[in-house]
Design an enzyme around this catalytic site. Structure first.
Site, PDB file in Angstrom:
ATOM      1  CB  VAL A 184      13.517  -8.282 -10.731  1.00 54.07           C
ATOM      2  CG1 VAL A 184      13.986 -10.060 -11.778  1.00 54.07           C
ATOM      3  CG2 VAL A 184      14.274  -8.415  -9.669  1.00 54.07           C
ATOM      4  N   GLY A 185      12.871  -7.811 -13.904  1.00 49.02           N
ATOM      5  CA  GLY A 185      13.062  -8.221 -15.292  1.00 49.02           C
ATOM      6  C   GLY A 185      11.531  -6.977 -15.633  1.00 49.02           C
ATOM      7  NE  ARG A 236       5.318  -3.916 -14.472  1.00 43.83           N
ATOM      8  CZ  ARG A 236       6.486  -2.601 -15.107  1.00 43.83           C
ATOM      9  NH1 ARG A 236       5.856  -1.993 -15.860  1.00 43.83           N
ATOM     10  NH2 ARG A 236       7.018  -2.525 -14.163  1.00 43.83           N
ATOM     11  CB  ALA A 275       3.528   7.956   2.454  1.00 37.23           C
ATOM     12  CG  LEU A 318      -1.851  -1.749   1.405  1.00 37.68           C
ATOM     13  CD1 LEU A 318      -3.044  -1.221   2.392  1.00 37.68           C
ATOM     14  CD2 LEU A 318      -2.818  -1.353   0.139  1.00 37.68           C
ATOM     15  CE  LYS A 319       6.888   1.103  -3.516  1.00 37.92           C
ATOM     16  NZ  LYS A 319       6.432   0.211  -3.801  1.00 37.92           N
TER      17      LYS A 319
END
EC number: 4.1.1.23
Length: 213
Positions: free
Chosen positions: A160-161, A182, A56, A53-54
């Protein structure tokens, strides 16, 4: 490895992926897309469900938000830059009382992130003492720094990716888990792609171990 899910995929496919990946990170887009789908995710056998949910905000707002999802998640991700008093102190206390865990973002994977703030974030992290940290896989030097500063904490690495970091590099630099989304769920065959990624990661990690020795 941690599967990052930002959109719904067939439950049968997710169930197959779950045989190989045992931790999942749920993003805001998926939560907004279909809240009922979360019930299906929880029914699978995950070692850990992380809600990304980041967070802040002030303490009361963050506590109200995580309260809505407390029965779905084992852990939550919050930004560390918001500070301690009136913010992360109460969130951390609430989650501990609910037997839930907290990850703090120390370095994001996108180009616009500024790591000059790390000394400030490190002091906050030491005070809050969370389960672990989010450090972008695109920033291997920061992974090494955070690992050196927090040897007993879990480091999870996104990017990554699709964002450019090579599979296995974050682990080789000190991360505990790489987060991949993704590259898996946008592929034509997510299950086969999962197997390929795991194999590639194992090869890379073994190469790193041989180099160290």
């Amino acid at each position: 490895m941690i599967l990052s899910l930002d959109r719904q995929i067939p439950l049968s496919t997710l169930s197959e992926i779950n045989k190989y990946i045992h931790k999942v990170k749920i993003g805001y887009p998926l939560i907004l897309e279909n809240i009922e789908y979360l019930d299906d995710i929880v029914k699978l056998h995950w070692d850990e469900i992380i809600f990304d949910l980041k967070l802040a905000d002030i303490d009361n707002t963050m506590v109200l938000i995580v309260s809505k999802f407390i029965n779905y998640a084992d852990s939550f991700i919050a930004h560390s830059f918001i500070g301690i008093e009136g913010a992360l102190d109460k969130l951390s206390e609430f989650l501990k009382n609910q037997n839930k865990s907290l990850y703090l973002v120390l370095s994001m994977s996108h180009k616009g992130w500024n790591d000059e703030f790390y000394p400030y974030l490190k002091n906050i992290a030491k005070t809050i003492d969370p389960k672990g940290f989010v450090v972008g896989a695109t920033r291997p030097n920061m992974i090494r720094i955070v690992r050196n500063d927090f040897r007993d904490k879990i480091i999870i690495s996104p990017g990554v990716g699709a964002q450019g970091a090579m599979i296995g590099d974050a682990i080789c630099n000190g991360a505990d888990y790489e987060i991949i989304g993704r590259s898996i769920y946008e592929s034509k065959d997510p299950v086969t792609e999962t197997k390929k990624i795991i194999e590639t990661q194992e090869v890379k990690i073994n190469e790193c171990k041989r180099t160290e020795n």
